[in-house]
Design a protein around this motif. Structure first.
Motif, PDB file in Angstrom:
ATOM      1  N   LYS A   1       0.839  -1.200   0.000  1.00  0.00           N
ATOM      2  CA  LYS A   1       0.000   0.000   0.000  1.00  0.00           C
ATOM      3  C   LYS A   1       0.862   1.233   0.000  1.00  0.00           C
ATOM      4  O   LYS A   1       1.835   1.345   0.748  1.00  0.00           O
TER       5      LYS A   1
ATOM      6  N   GLY B   1      -0.030   5.346  -0.225  1.00  0.00           N
ATOM      7  CA  GLY B   1      -1.081   6.358  -0.348  1.00  0.00           C
ATOM      8  C   GLY B   1      -2.429   5.672  -0.464  1.00  0.00           C
ATOM      9  O   GLY B   1      -2.772   4.818   0.352  1.00  0.00           O
ATOM     10  N   ASN B   2      -3.151   5.978  -1.536  1.00  0.00           N
ATOM     11  CA  ASN B   2      -4.451   5.360  -1.729  1.00  0.00           C
ATOM     12  C   ASN B   2      -4.375   4.142  -2.636  1.00  0.00           C
ATOM     13  O   ASN B   2      -5.379   3.536  -2.943  1.00  0.00           O
ATOM     14  N   GLU B   3      -3.178   3.839  -3.085  1.00  0.00           N
ATOM     15  CA  GLU B   3      -3.061   2.743  -4.042  1.00  0.00           C
ATOM     16  C   GLU B   3      -2.634   1.461  -3.367  1.00  0.00           C
ATOM     17  O   GLU B   3      -1.881   1.466  -2.396  1.00  0.00           O
ATOM     18  N   GLU B   4      -3.148   0.371  -3.919  1.00  0.00           N
ATOM     19  CA  GLU B   4      -2.714  -0.924  -3.411  1.00  0.00           C
ATOM     20  C   GLU B   4      -2.321  -1.799  -4.591  1.00  0.00           C
ATOM     21  O   GLU B   4      -3.053  -1.894  -5.568  1.00  0.00           O
TER      22      GLU B   4
ATOM     23  N   SER C   1      -7.248   1.771  -6.430  1.00  0.00           N
ATOM     24  CA  SER C   1      -7.145   2.954  -5.575  1.00  0.00           C
ATOM     25  C   SER C   1      -8.291   2.901  -4.594  1.00  0.00           C
ATOM     26  O   SER C   1      -9.357   2.388  -4.904  1.00  0.00           O
ATOM     27  N   MET C   2      -8.038   3.387  -3.394  1.00  0.00           N
ATOM     28  CA  MET C   2      -9.104   3.312  -2.395  1.00  0.00           C
ATOM     29  C   MET C   2      -9.738   4.680  -2.192  1.00  0.00           C
ATOM     30  O   MET C   2      -9.149   5.688  -2.481  1.00  0.00           O
TER      31      MET C   2
END
Lengths: 138, 286
Positions: A53, A55-58, A137-138
């Motif tokens: 992970k 930031g907002n990305e996984e 992206s979350m």
């Protein structure tokens, strides 16, 4: 927040190198997450996706036969195979899944081939999972 | 003096051969580069495993594992890495000579050892001479993946683990430079403890515990050693082939020069002879 350096290598190549916020892997003793400043640790890994992970990305990486080495400044994953989502051949993985499922259905648990097929099936399933969920992206 | 036609035919044939050897030299050079890269890429993995093992060894008191302990040798396993194809100069013959000589010096009977062979050349050579080859792999790709040798390396390592063999030794051509490859013998198992214990060391927690981790890592390390040796051998093979084909090209060039000289001499001789005949004929008429 401090980032942690991650390097994923197989005998053939370096699969991933970069900084992430947290790395989540499935060790033989259970899931563990590693963030910057984790105590030094070594553990074998199960055949499972590693989640990175940032930031907002996984990002998911399909790993088999690996182990994890955590050091204060860096995390190393050494694995027999490791693939990024876009490197996975979905058709091939699906095919492998069916083949090994069929092979397992006809085998006794004590058969020496049982564990071989079991491992191959697990890897195929992990590959499919990684290919499907891939990056998000979350 | 050879007939002109005959010489001309030979020049053509040698020129064709030179084209082929030249092409093979260039192909080998390209493959050599790729093989060297593959060997380079494999290094971080091998170094890391070794470092972790060294760390466990250094951090654990009365540290021991069957793979690290020397036991009386009743039977030895030899891994021999050769190539599938020839035309690589003395690549295979040098290695196989070392293997057969070592076996002859060290063992009185064939019951004392078994052979694992990689590569068609070695397999054919050793089987023909009735050596106890118990497992062979042929048709490896130019940049082999670890899976390709998984069967043979797992078999060799498990035979050590269940004490069928008490020592594992590997023979391969070590890559020194593209021009120099040396056949070497290296002990694989038991792992030389001084080698494992030297090197950088870090202190870790182990999950679940150091013994379990070691249990997983040591066979992996042994496999990695075999794989690295194979990559090294592949690089050597292409180096040897490149050199051999380079020499063949040079020899062909030299031969073409000699033949061209011969051809020109023959041509001149025949012209001289024709003139002499014409002059003699003219003289006879006048």
């Amino acid at each position: 927040m401090a980032m942690v350096q991650v390097e994923i290598v197989t005998p053939q190549r370096k699969v991933f190198q970069g900084e992430v916020d947290i790395l989540i892997a499935r060790g033989v003793e259970g899931e563990l997450g590693v963030m910057a400043g984790h105590a030094p640790l070594v553990t074998p890994l199960k055949t499972a996706p590693i989640r990175l992970k940032r930031g907002n990305e996984e990002t998911l990486i399909a790993v088999s036969g690996g182990f994890l080495e955590v050091r204060p400044e860096k995390v190393n994953v050494l694995a027999d195979t490791a693939e990024l989502p876009e490197e996975i051949d979905v058709e091939q993985a699906k095919q492998a899944k069916t083949t090994h499922e069929n092979a397992l259905a006809g085998l006794n648990k004590n058969d020496p081939d049982y564990s071989i097929h079991k491992q191959a099936l697990e890897l195929a399933e992990v590959r499919l999972q990684v290919a499907e969920k891939g990056r998000k992206s979350m | 003096m050879q007939g002109m036609k005959e010489i001309k035919r030979r020049i053509r044939s040698v020129t064709n051969t030179r084209q082929i050897t030249k092409a093979m030299e260039m192909v080998a050079a390209a493959k050599l580069r790729r093989a060297q890269e593959a060997a380079e890429n494999a290094r971080p993995y091998a170094d890391k495993i070794k470092e972790v093992i060294s760390s466990i060894a250094a951090g654990t008191r009365d540290f021991s594992h069957p793979m690290l302990e020397t036991r009386p040798v009743k039977k030895t396993g030899y891994l021999v890495i050769t190539s599938d194809r020839g035309l690589a100069g003395p690549y295979n013959s040098n290695l196989l000579r070392l293997v057969t000589q070592t076996l002859k010096e060290r063992h009185a009977s064939q019951d004392e050892y078994v052979l694992f062979v990689l590569g068609r050349k070695g397999r054919d050579f050793l089987l023909k001479r009735d050596y106890p080859v118990i497992e062979a792999v042929i048709g490896l790709s130019d940049t082999p993946s670890p899976e390709e040798i998984k069967t043979i390396s797992t078999k060799a390592i498990s035979m050590f683990a269940d004490q069928t063999v008490d020592k594992l030794v590997i023979f391969y051509n070590q890559f020194v430079s593209p021009l120099v490859q040396t056949p070497v013998e290296k002990q694989l198992l038991p792992l030389a403890s001084e080698e494992v214990l030297s090197g950088p060391v870090s202190v870790y927690d182990y999950e679940p515990d150091s013994e379990t981790v070691l249990e997983v890592l040591l066979p992996k390390y042994a496999e990695t050693l075999i794989y690295s040796a194979l990559l090294d051998a592949k690089a050597s093979e292409f180096g040897a082939r490149m050199t051999a084909m380079g020499n063949a090209t040079d020899n062909a060039t030299e031969m073409i020069e000699t033949l061209t000289l011969q051809y020109n001499r023959a041509r001149q001789a025949s012209i001289t002879q024709e003139i002499a005949e014409i002059v003699a004929g003219a003289n006879a008429l006048s």
